[in-house]
Design an enzyme around this catalytic site. Sequence first.
Site, mmCIF file in Angstrom:
data_model
loop_
_atom_site.group_PDB
_atom_site.id
_atom_site.type_symbol
_atom_site.label_atom_id
_atom_site.label_comp_id
_atom_site.label_asym_id
_atom_site.label_seq_id
_atom_site.Cartn_x
_atom_site.Cartn_y
_atom_site.Cartn_z
ATOM 1 N N GLY A 53 42.875 -45.928 -26.449
ATOM 2 C CA GLY A 53 44.062 -46.012 -27.294
ATOM 3 C C GLY A 53 45.253 -46.580 -26.559
ATOM 4 C CB VAL A 100 54.255 -46.595 -27.512
ATOM 5 C CG1 VAL A 100 55.389 -46.294 -26.541
ATOM 6 C CG2 VAL A 100 54.682 -47.692 -28.480
ATOM 7 C CB VAL A 141 43.450 -41.911 -30.963
ATOM 8 C CG1 VAL A 141 42.755 -42.942 -30.098
ATOM 9 C CG2 VAL A 141 42.685 -40.588 -30.905
ATOM 10 C CB ALA A 201 47.137 -35.611 -34.313
ATOM 11 C CB SER A 259 56.481 -33.625 -23.677
ATOM 12 O OG SER A 259 57.833 -33.863 -24.022
ATOM 13 C CE LYS A 271 54.266 -32.999 -26.536
ATOM 14 N NZ LYS A 271 54.483 -33.524 -27.860
ATOM 15 C CG HIS A 302 57.893 -29.572 -25.677
ATOM 16 N ND1 HIS A 302 58.093 -30.712 -26.434
ATOM 17 C CD2 HIS A 302 58.516 -29.792 -24.492
ATOM 18 C CE1 HIS A 302 58.820 -31.583 -25.738
ATOM 19 N NE2 HIS A 302 59.077 -31.046 -24.567
ATOM 20 C CG ASN A 303 56.590 -31.732 -30.021
ATOM 21 O OD1 ASN A 303 56.757 -31.768 -28.799
ATOM 22 N ND2 ASN A 303 55.859 -32.618 -30.645
ATOM 23 C CD GLU A 324 61.156 -33.400 -29.108
ATOM 24 O OE1 GLU A 324 61.044 -34.299 -29.969
ATOM 25 O OE2 GLU A 324 60.317 -33.216 -28.205
ATOM 26 C CE1 TYR A 325 59.944 -32.336 -34.386
ATOM 27 C CE2 TYR A 325 60.447 -31.645 -36.621
ATOM 28 C CZ TYR A 325 59.710 -32.420 -35.743
ATOM 29 O OH TYR A 325 58.764 -33.267 -36.228
ATOM 30 C CE LYS A 349 55.745 -39.963 -33.891
ATOM 31 N NZ LYS A 349 55.292 -40.470 -32.577
ATOM 32 N NE ARG A 362 57.078 -6.170 -49.657
ATOM 33 C CZ ARG A 362 56.130 -5.436 -49.111
ATOM 34 N NH1 ARG A 362 56.439 -4.283 -48.519
ATOM 35 N NH2 ARG A 362 54.863 -5.828 -49.139
ATOM 36 C CG HIS A 396 54.281 -3.848 -52.298
ATOM 37 N ND1 HIS A 396 53.020 -4.382 -52.281
ATOM 38 C CD2 HIS A 396 55.002 -4.596 -53.170
ATOM 39 C CE1 HIS A 396 52.972 -5.429 -53.096
ATOM 40 N NE2 HIS A 396 54.165 -5.575 -53.652
#
Length: 637
Positions: free
Chosen positions: A174, A177, A243, A245, A297, A352, A355-356, A359-360, A428, A612, A618
């Site tokens: 792959g 980039v 490649v 996901a 990353s 990971k 991590h993302n 990051e967001y 993503k 509830r 409940h």
Amino acid sequence: MGLEKIYIICGVSGSGKTTIGKRLAELFNIPFYDADDFHPKTNIKKMSEGYPLNDEDRTPWLHKLAEEIKKWNSDRGAVLACSALKQKYRQVLQSIDAEYINWIFLDGNYDLISKRIQARENHFFKKELLTSQFNTLEKPEQGVIIDIDKSVEEIIHEIELKLKTQVSQLGLIGLGVMGKGLSKNILSKGFRLSVYNRQVEKKEVDIAKKFVTEQESQKVLGFDQLQPFVISIKRPRSILLMVNAGKSVDMVIEGLIPFLEKGDCLIDGGNSHFKDTIRRERLLSEIGIHFIGAGISGGEDGALRGPSIMPGGSEKGYELCGNFLETIAARDKNGNPCCSYIGIEGSGHYIKMVHNGIEYAEMQGIAELYHLLRFYVKKNPEQIADIFDSWRKKGKDSYLLEITADILRKKEEDGFLIDKILDKAGQKGTGGWSTEAALEIGMPLSTISESVMARNLSGIKSQRVKASEVYQLESSEILEDESMFLKDLEKAFLAASILNHHIGFELIKQASKEYNWDLNLSEIARVWTNGCIIRSDLMEHISALFKENNDTSLIMFPEFITIMKSNIDSLSKIVSIGLTSGCSLPVMSTAVNYFLTYTSAQSSANIIQAQRDYFGAHTYQRVDALLTEYFHTNWKD
């Protein structure tokens, strides 16, 4: 100059060593040598008179060749045609590291070679000596063995293909980039690499071959077919998949399986879902293939210069590929690789994913601060960049803050480029996965989930424009003390960032318990101190604190208790000002709400439990009863 390859073409006289050797030398653009040219005159005379050489005759000749091989190894490399009929002769010639010698044995039967010798002219070797050579011959068990009953072109092609099995230390599939960046990184570290990219007519044509021609290194081979690609990698093989996901990973694995052998290792370096990684590891382990799910990353620049790498899965697989991954990874402040075996199953891709998620939320938080400064304080992008840079010098540095300052300074023609970018944020999927993963194990993920929702909300641009025209809201907040506001804003930034990291690490800690992964939070944070998108001064502190205690919640460490106590009021104040001034602050406000709930002994959840029980029976627990007891009330009586 580095050490170069030596190719030794061996076999009995008449097998074609000189012809094949010269062609290979032309192919590799290196010198060709015939071992016969190094015989002393006494040996040549003896053979021309029809007498076979004995070991006493060969010994000085072999040692002479061994010395020459050392010289060629340190120079350009070479192709040597030498009979080397016995294993002990080959051992003498093996005067350099075995890694740098390729043995190529030309194999043919007596009748075929006898006919070839009869057709020769002006050669001192007589046909009568052929029987002696076959009697002396000890066929090698290692190296490239070629049947010579075919054309020279066919022999060269087969040798070229089989030589590739000994060339590459690592394979990569792959060349997008990230794949290209990592490939260049791998080559820069001196590894020999095979790369593969699929062929898609009019879209992806000769990608691997073009990549090879663009590199200065001669240690890279390019393929557009899987079988020769796999053959070209040293066994047991390590192959890195870069490649997209999802189904693409499964398709590549399915295509590889027929050519792999037990003990080989596949490394998925994409953003795969951790459950897919668990499934793939179990599937491959059944056929003896190791599988690693490695979060990587750092973006394009990180791939090239050194990313943060989070491998999880087969521990034996990591023993195979760990050296490659650690060598190409970024380095922490102590020079150690920002790559470490995370744990079993899909833990690497889980980490990971989190991590993302962090990051967001960090990105959204910085964006909200920019928005306040731009539209409430009325600063231009360059002035905001100066403010962010001033924070960086006060122990609040981060990669995201750094690149945001760079972005805000970028101009295009008559204005700032940032003003020409449409306010619709893409994603993503990994941020959303984090939210789903947190829900599965009952963990709050407030800042991260809200940052995902903020991106979703940004995507409905046309609806937002229409609503803006309808409501025409105006700010009711007036900035009275800019200096004090900027001080509060800096404190708010730190408090929100600490809370966001706390939330992310709480999810990791709970997942470690839930899935029995035994994760080391300090080591995870250390891997994130360089190479990755969320590297920061704060991450350095987090790694050090978790080293003291892996089980303590981040905002319960004394150091962070002190920081939060002195900064939380500023965060609350900024959120209040932002909302009344008409600026949306989803992550900043969520951070405040999370903190106030987390630090409240009494929450509003008792009302929810009563509701509830009212409509769904409940049940609920009571503060004046055992925690094992549950109650139901008829609320209308």
